[in-house]
Design a protein around this motif. Structure first.
Motif, PDB file in Angstrom:
ATOM      1  N   PHE A 198      -2.776  -5.258   3.152  1.00  0.00           N
ATOM      2  CA  PHE A 198      -2.011  -5.511   3.786  1.00  0.00           C
ATOM      3  C   PHE A 198      -1.827  -5.916   5.293  1.00  0.00           C
ATOM      4  N   HIS A 199      -1.110  -6.555   6.455  1.00  0.00           N
ATOM      5  CA  HIS A 199      -1.146  -6.466   7.433  1.00  0.00           C
ATOM      6  C   HIS A 199       0.490  -5.556   8.382  1.00  0.00           C
ATOM      7  N   VAL A 200       0.689  -4.767   8.843  1.00  0.00           N
ATOM      8  CA  VAL A 200       2.387  -4.220   9.044  1.00  0.00           C
ATOM      9  C   VAL A 200       2.196  -4.538  10.675  1.00  0.00           C
ATOM     10  N   ARG A 201       2.982  -4.970  10.642  1.00  0.00           N
ATOM     11  CA  ARG A 201       3.887  -5.012  12.321  1.00  0.00           C
ATOM     12  C   ARG A 201       4.638  -4.653  12.649  1.00  0.00           C
ATOM     13  N   VAL A 202       5.014  -4.021  13.414  1.00  0.00           N
ATOM     14  CA  VAL A 202       6.464  -3.641  14.262  1.00  0.00           C
ATOM     15  C   VAL A 202       6.307  -4.846  15.641  1.00  0.00           C
ATOM     16  N   ASP A 203       7.386  -5.386  15.815  1.00  0.00           N
ATOM     17  CA  ASP A 203       7.999  -5.489  16.782  1.00  0.00           C
ATOM     18  C   ASP A 203       8.703  -6.464  17.317  1.00  0.00           C
ATOM     19  N   ASP A 204       9.462  -7.181  18.171  1.00  0.00           N
ATOM     20  CA  ASP A 204      10.603  -7.416  18.509  1.00  0.00           C
ATOM     21  C   ASP A 204      11.897  -8.010  17.280  1.00  0.00           C
ATOM     22  N   GLU A 205      11.042  -8.946  16.545  1.00  0.00           N
ATOM     23  CA  GLU A 205      11.673  -9.421  15.852  1.00  0.00           C
ATOM     24  C   GLU A 205      12.233  -8.641  14.399  1.00  0.00           C
ATOM     25  N   GLY A 206      11.045  -7.340  14.411  1.00  0.00           N
ATOM     26  CA  GLY A 206      11.594  -6.039  12.910  1.00  0.00           C
ATOM     27  C   GLY A 206       9.996  -5.824  12.610  1.00  0.00           C
ATOM     28  N   LEU A 207      10.040  -4.973  11.418  1.00  0.00           N
ATOM     29  CA  LEU A 207       8.375  -4.716  10.522  1.00  0.00           C
ATOM     30  C   LEU A 207       8.745  -6.154   9.179  1.00  0.00           C
ATOM     31  N   THR A 208       6.643  -6.116   9.789  1.00  0.00           N
ATOM     32  CA  THR A 208       6.671  -7.356   9.100  1.00  0.00           C
ATOM     33  C   THR A 208       5.366  -6.903   7.969  1.00  0.00           C
TER      34      THR A 208
ATOM     35  N   ASN B 206       2.383  -8.335   5.248  1.00  0.00           N
ATOM     36  CA  ASN B 206       1.966  -9.410   4.920  1.00  0.00           C
ATOM     37  C   ASN B 206       0.651  -8.840   4.210  1.00  0.00           C
ATOM     38  N   SER B 207       0.801  -9.464   3.571  1.00  0.00           N
ATOM     39  CA  SER B 207      -0.786  -9.631   2.390  1.00  0.00           C
ATOM     40  C   SER B 207      -2.088  -9.832   3.311  1.00  0.00           C
ATOM     41  N   VAL B 208      -3.394  -9.390   3.047  1.00  0.00           N
ATOM     42  CA  VAL B 208      -4.627 -10.123   4.023  1.00  0.00           C
ATOM     43  C   VAL B 208      -4.386 -11.678   3.033  1.00  0.00           C
ATOM     44  N   ALA B 209      -4.386 -11.956   1.884  1.00  0.00           N
ATOM     45  CA  ALA B 209      -4.082 -13.061   1.465  1.00  0.00           C
ATOM     46  C   ALA B 209      -3.331 -14.707   1.375  1.00  0.00           C
ATOM     47  N   GLY B 210      -2.278 -13.544   2.260  1.00  0.00           N
ATOM     48  CA  GLY B 210      -0.761 -14.272   3.526  1.00  0.00           C
ATOM     49  C   GLY B 210       0.318 -14.106   2.577  1.00  0.00           C
ATOM     50  N   TRP B 211      -0.072 -14.499   0.571  1.00  0.00           N
ATOM     51  CA  TRP B 211       0.891 -13.741   0.449  1.00  0.00           C
ATOM     52  C   TRP B 211       0.671 -12.862  -0.430  1.00  0.00           C
ATOM     53  N   PRO B 212       1.886 -11.995  -1.095  1.00  0.00           N
ATOM     54  CA  PRO B 212       3.417 -12.136  -0.389  1.00  0.00           C
ATOM     55  C   PRO B 212       3.811 -11.452   0.699  1.00  0.00           C
ATOM     56  N   ARG B 213       5.429 -11.685   1.416  1.00  0.00           N
ATOM     57  CA  ARG B 213       5.769 -11.294   2.589  1.00  0.00           C
ATOM     58  C   ARG B 213       6.436 -10.714   2.772  1.00  0.00           C
ATOM     59  N   VAL B 214       7.105  -9.568   3.529  1.00  0.00           N
ATOM     60  CA  VAL B 214       7.906  -8.834   2.853  1.00  0.00           C
ATOM     61  C   VAL B 214       8.153  -8.340   4.564  1.00  0.00           C
ATOM     62  N   HIS B 215       9.981  -8.596   5.088  1.00  0.00           N
ATOM     63  CA  HIS B 215      10.552  -9.047   6.985  1.00  0.00           C
ATOM     64  C   HIS B 215      11.731  -8.045   6.610  1.00  0.00           C
ATOM     65  N   VAL B 216      11.868  -6.747   7.307  1.00  0.00           N
ATOM     66  CA  VAL B 216      12.786  -5.917   7.655  1.00  0.00           C
ATOM     67  C   VAL B 216      13.116  -6.811   8.945  1.00  0.00           C
ATOM     68  N   PRO B 217      14.308  -7.395   9.198  1.00  0.00           N
ATOM     69  CA  PRO B 217      14.885  -8.163  11.366  1.00  0.00           C
ATOM     70  C   PRO B 217      15.554  -6.260  11.516  1.00  0.00           C
ATOM     71  N   LEU B 218      15.371  -6.987  12.932  1.00  0.00           N
ATOM     72  CA  LEU B 218      16.152  -5.843  13.666  1.00  0.00           C
ATOM     73  C   LEU B 218      17.298  -4.940  13.543  1.00  0.00           C
ATOM     74  N   ASP B 219      17.999  -5.806  12.985  1.00  0.00           N
ATOM     75  CA  ASP B 219      19.247  -5.557  13.241  1.00  0.00           C
ATOM     76  C   ASP B 219      19.724  -5.272  11.874  1.00  0.00           C
ATOM     77  N   ASP B 220      18.677  -4.990  10.913  1.00  0.00           N
ATOM     78  CA  ASP B 220      18.838  -4.502   9.442  1.00  0.00           C
ATOM     79  C   ASP B 220      18.315  -2.977   9.331  1.00  0.00           C
TER      80      ASP B 220
ATOM     81  N   GLU C 260       9.256   4.687   6.647  1.00  0.00           N
ATOM     82  CA  GLU C 260      10.073   4.113   5.769  1.00  0.00           C
ATOM     83  C   GLU C 260      11.450   3.952   6.506  1.00  0.00           C
ATOM     84  N   VAL C 261      11.765   2.404   6.016  1.00  0.00           N
ATOM     85  CA  VAL C 261      12.816   2.394   7.030  1.00  0.00           C
ATOM     86  C   VAL C 261      14.100   2.040   6.112  1.00  0.00           C
ATOM     87  N   ARG C 262      14.846   3.612   6.593  1.00  0.00           N
ATOM     88  CA  ARG C 262      16.929   3.177   5.824  1.00  0.00           C
ATOM     89  C   ARG C 262      17.060   1.769   6.295  1.00  0.00           C
ATOM     90  N   ARG C 263      17.666   0.966   5.293  1.00  0.00           N
ATOM     91  CA  ARG C 263      18.653  -0.298   6.021  1.00  0.00           C
ATOM     92  C   ARG C 263      20.053   0.148   5.969  1.00  0.00           C
TER      93      ARG C 263
END
Length: 330
Positions: free
Chosen positions: A235-245, A247-261, A299-302
């Protein structure tokens, strides 16, 4: 004997020693009756219980070995190394019980169906398999339940969460943190072995079973496992101004947690088997996780109180940046 040693020994007893003893006993009976069997023997039965698929007797012997011994061995590979490190949780106890139950099911059913055909001139004249099937499942469930009770109750113990301070960011400053995480060798071994086992069973079904429904079910199950393996290896893990993303290297599945959450992010030590029951995208006592190996993770606590965990290197930097970015929108 310490509790830790007792847990490992009981797991080995239930998941390896007992299945091996049961399968070897069944194989001894199967070998004894081989000379008395018709050629070919029944290896598949319809919904009425009557034989409708035939093949060489060694197919039943092979399935008893491959599934009855192979499945418990696969479970042992996936669990023993972690248990010896001190990891605990309901998943280990459940895996041991399932290993024993599967070994009993394959051995009792395979041996019984061969014994039923002993002395027959034509396997098509064999009796119904419904009673052996029902009894085999019942004995397997009972054996698995006993395997569960034999093992000590050692629930997963929540690991310490390391609070992570926000990384200092100037007003308007943008930052991105990227990581790539691959599944641990032990996890990859288990997934690939499971896929190989399904390919073997599907091949046998294709060659020897005339039932198109069974054939397509096995093909579908094999393709599903293949897709799960391919999409959870890395998986690729990305933190930016959209939150935590994530992504599987295959392109799917994808998990996203927006910053405001995001309420907060922290560093944790992750035990995939004890906390989540295995590798990949999992649900467990610790919430939802993308867990590919043991070790550090974020660990991201929503804001809802739910947690998401991802195993990744340099987790402290990723968590610190998440906290800084979440503060801006909070």
């Amino acid at each position: 004997m310490t509790s830790d040693r007792l847990s490992v020994r009981r797991f080995v007893l239930v998941a390896l020693i007992l299945p091996a003893a049961i399968v070897l006993s069944g194989l001894a009976i199967q070998v004894v009756v081989l000379p008395t069997l018709p050629d070919p023997v029944a290896i598949h039965w319809g919904t009425s219980g009557a034989p409708n698929g035939f093949g060489p007797a060694w197919i039943t012997v092979l399935l008893t070995v491959v599934v009855g011994l192979g499945f418990p061995a696969l479970i042992a590979v996936s669990a023993l190394s972690s248990m010896r490190r001190g990891d605990r949780g309901f998943a280990y106890r459940l895996l041991g019980a399932v290993a024993l139950g599967v070994a009993v099911l394959m051995t009792v059913l395979g041996t019984w169906t061969l014994v039923l055909q002993s002395g027959l001139e034509d396997a098509a004249d064999g009796p119904s398999v419904l009673v052996p099937l029902a009894v085999s499942f019942a004995v397997a469930v009972l054996s698995g339940s006993l395997g569960w009770l034999v093992q000590p109750h050692e629930p997963w113990r929540p690991v310490a969460v390391v609070p992570t301070e926000a990384v200092p960011l100037a007003p308007g400053e943008r930052a991105v943190w990227l990581q790539r995480v691959s599944i641990a060798r032990s996890g990859a071994t288990v997934l690939v072995a499971a896929l190989v086992l399904m390919v073997v069973l599907t091949t046998i079904t294709l060659v020897l079973t005339p039932d198109p429904v069974a054939t397509w079910v096995m093909i579908g199950a094999t393709l599903l496992i293949a897709a799960l393996v391919l999409t959870t290896l890395a998986f690729h893990v990305r933190v930016d101004d959209e939150g935590l993303t994530i992504n599987s290297v295959a392109g799917w599945p994808r998990v996203h947690v927006p910053l405001d959450d995001i309420d907060r992010a922290a560093v944790v030590e992750v035990n995939p088997m004890g906390q989540f029951g295995g590798w990949g995208m999992r649900w467990g006592p610790a919430g939802f996780g993308v867990v590919l190996r043991a070790g550090e993770g974020i660990e991201v606590r929503r804001r809802s109180g739910k947690a998401l965990t991802v195993t990744v290197d340099d987790a402290a930097t990723g968590a610190a940046l998440l906290n800084a970015l979440a503060t801006r929108v909070g």
